[in-house]
Design a protein around this motif. Structure first.
Motif, PDB file in Angstrom:
ATOM      1  N   LYS A   4     -22.466 -21.881 112.766  1.00 44.22           N
ATOM      2  CA  LYS A   4     -21.760 -20.906 111.928  1.00 44.22           C
ATOM      3  C   LYS A   4     -21.385 -19.658 112.713  1.00 44.22           C
ATOM      4  CE  LYS A   4     -22.360 -23.295 108.153  1.00 44.22           C
ATOM      5  NZ  LYS A   4     -21.331 -24.098 107.607  1.00 44.22           N
ATOM      6  N   GLY A   5     -21.697 -19.651 114.027  1.00 43.21           N
ATOM      7  CA  GLY A   5     -21.306 -18.530 114.875  1.00 43.21           C
ATOM      8  C   GLY A   5     -22.379 -17.481 115.102  1.00 43.21           C
ATOM      9  N   PHE A   6     -23.586 -17.719 114.615  1.00 40.19           N
ATOM     10  CA  PHE A   6     -24.669 -16.769 114.815  1.00 40.19           C
ATOM     11  C   PHE A   6     -25.315 -16.974 116.178  1.00 40.19           C
ATOM     12  CE2 PHE A   6     -24.272 -17.010 110.239  1.00 40.19           C
ATOM     13  CZ  PHE A   6     -24.347 -15.683 109.868  1.00 40.19           C
ATOM     14  N   ASN A   7     -25.712 -15.898 116.817  1.00 37.77           N
ATOM     15  CA  ASN A   7     -26.409 -15.950 118.095  1.00 37.77           C
ATOM     16  C   ASN A   7     -27.906 -15.987 117.817  1.00 37.77           C
ATOM     17  OD1 ASN A   7     -27.117 -15.818 120.749  1.00 37.77           O
ATOM     18  ND2 ASN A   7     -26.701 -13.644 120.963  1.00 37.77           N
ATOM     19  N   ILE A   8     -28.557 -17.052 118.219  1.00 38.34           N
ATOM     20  CA  ILE A   8     -29.980 -17.243 117.954  1.00 38.34           C
ATOM     21  C   ILE A   8     -30.737 -17.209 119.274  1.00 38.34           C
ATOM     22  CG2 ILE A   8     -31.703 -18.865 117.087  1.00 38.34           C
ATOM     23  CD1 ILE A   8     -29.551 -19.903 115.200  1.00 38.34           C
ATOM     24  N   THR A   9     -31.861 -16.494 119.290  1.00 42.38           N
ATOM     25  CA  THR A   9     -32.717 -16.427 120.468  1.00 42.38           C
ATOM     26  C   THR A   9     -34.078 -17.024 120.094  1.00 42.38           C
ATOM     27  OG1 THR A   9     -31.605 -14.379 121.105  1.00 42.38           O
ATOM     28  CG2 THR A   9     -33.666 -14.903 122.223  1.00 42.38           C
ATOM     29  N   PRO A  10     -34.311 -18.284 120.422  1.00 41.35           N
ATOM     30  CA  PRO A  10     -35.577 -18.916 120.046  1.00 41.35           C
ATOM     31  C   PRO A  10     -36.714 -18.532 120.992  1.00 41.35           C
ATOM     32  CG  PRO A  10     -34.157 -20.498 121.129  1.00 41.35           C
ATOM     33  CD  PRO A  10     -33.388 -19.219 121.031  1.00 41.35           C
ATOM     34  N   SER A  11     -37.918 -18.446 120.439  1.00 42.31           N
ATOM     35  CA  SER A  11     -39.094 -18.136 121.258  1.00 42.31           C
ATOM     36  C   SER A  11     -40.332 -18.755 120.622  1.00 42.31           C
ATOM     37  CB  SER A  11     -39.277 -16.628 121.388  1.00 42.31           C
ATOM     38  OG  SER A  11     -39.603 -16.066 120.135  1.00 42.31           O
ATOM     39  N   ASP A  12     -41.391 -18.837 121.437  1.00 43.46           N
ATOM     40  CA  ASP A  12     -42.673 -19.333 120.935  1.00 43.46           C
ATOM     41  C   ASP A  12     -43.775 -18.835 121.848  1.00 43.46           C
ATOM     42  OD1 ASP A  12     -44.881 -21.045 119.955  1.00 43.46           O
ATOM     43  OD2 ASP A  12     -43.252 -22.075 118.925  1.00 43.46           O
ATOM     44  N   VAL A  47     -35.642 -10.836 112.613  1.00 42.14           N
ATOM     45  CA  VAL A  47     -36.754 -11.590 113.191  1.00 42.14           C
ATOM     46  C   VAL A  47     -37.265 -12.536 112.114  1.00 42.14           C
ATOM     47  CG1 VAL A  47     -39.110 -11.475 114.089  1.00 42.14           C
ATOM     48  CG2 VAL A  47     -37.416  -9.756 114.777  1.00 42.14           C
ATOM     49  N   ILE A  48     -37.324 -13.800 112.450  1.00 42.82           N
ATOM     50  CA  ILE A  48     -37.869 -14.798 111.527  1.00 42.82           C
ATOM     51  C   ILE A  48     -39.143 -15.341 112.164  1.00 42.82           C
ATOM     52  CG2 ILE A  48     -37.484 -17.007 110.387  1.00 42.82           C
ATOM     53  CD1 ILE A  48     -34.458 -16.377 110.537  1.00 42.82           C
ATOM     54  N   ALA A  49     -40.248 -15.154 111.477  1.00 40.07           N
ATOM     55  CA  ALA A  49     -41.552 -15.614 111.976  1.00 40.07           C
ATOM     56  C   ALA A  49     -42.129 -16.591 110.956  1.00 40.07           C
ATOM     57  CB  ALA A  49     -42.484 -14.423 112.178  1.00 40.07           C
ATOM     58  N   ILE A  50     -42.069 -17.861 111.283  1.00 42.86           N
ATOM     59  CA  ILE A  50     -42.544 -18.894 110.367  1.00 42.86           C
ATOM     60  C   ILE A  50     -43.917 -19.370 110.824  1.00 42.86           C
ATOM     61  CG2 ILE A  50     -42.056 -21.187 109.424  1.00 42.86           C
ATOM     62  CD1 ILE A  50     -39.073 -20.582 109.979  1.00 42.86           C
ATOM     63  N   ASN A  51     -44.879 -19.346 109.924  1.00 39.27           N
ATOM     64  CA  ASN A  51     -46.261 -19.753 110.216  1.00 39.27           C
ATOM     65  C   ASN A  51     -46.844 -18.951 111.372  1.00 39.27           C
ATOM     66  OD1 ASN A  51     -46.185 -21.741 108.209  1.00 39.27           O
ATOM     67  ND2 ASN A  51     -45.279 -23.202 109.616  1.00 39.27           N
ATOM     68  N   VAL A  52     -46.643 -17.648 111.362  1.00 43.42           N
ATOM     69  CA  VAL A  52     -47.088 -16.799 112.456  1.00 43.42           C
ATOM     70  C   VAL A  52     -48.072 -15.740 111.987  1.00 43.42           C
ATOM     71  CG1 VAL A  52     -46.329 -15.096 114.169  1.00 43.42           C
ATOM     72  CG2 VAL A  52     -44.956 -17.136 113.761  1.00 43.42           C
TER      73      VAL A  52
END
Length: 70
Positions: A4-12, A47-52
């Motif tokens: 959809k054109g969003f810039n996502i920066t994944p991390s863990d 910031v999306i933090a799932i199960n964190v």
């Protein structure tokens, strides 16, 4: 979301999951949200933090770190 054109920066923080994440997106990087000093000019819109957060003892400091990178 990326399509959809969003810039996502994944991390863990977990190296095992980070390895799997890098197979999906090579930009994925290690991030311990309890210590964001390693980020260079960290600025994110969301910031999306799932199960964190339920696994973090000092969640007040973590919330401050999240706020500071927004």
């Amino acid at each position: 979301i990326k399509d959809k054109g969003f810039n996502i920066t994944p991390s863990d923080v977990n190296r095992y999951f980070l390895s799997a994440l890098k197979k999906i997106d090579k930009r994925a990087f290690y991030l311990n949200i309890k210590d964001t000093r390693s980020l260079k000019k960290p600025k994110f819109d969301t910031v999306i933090a799932i199960n964190v957060l339920e696994h973090i003892e000092n969640d007040n400091k973590t919330f401050k770190n999240i706020y500071n990178i927004l």
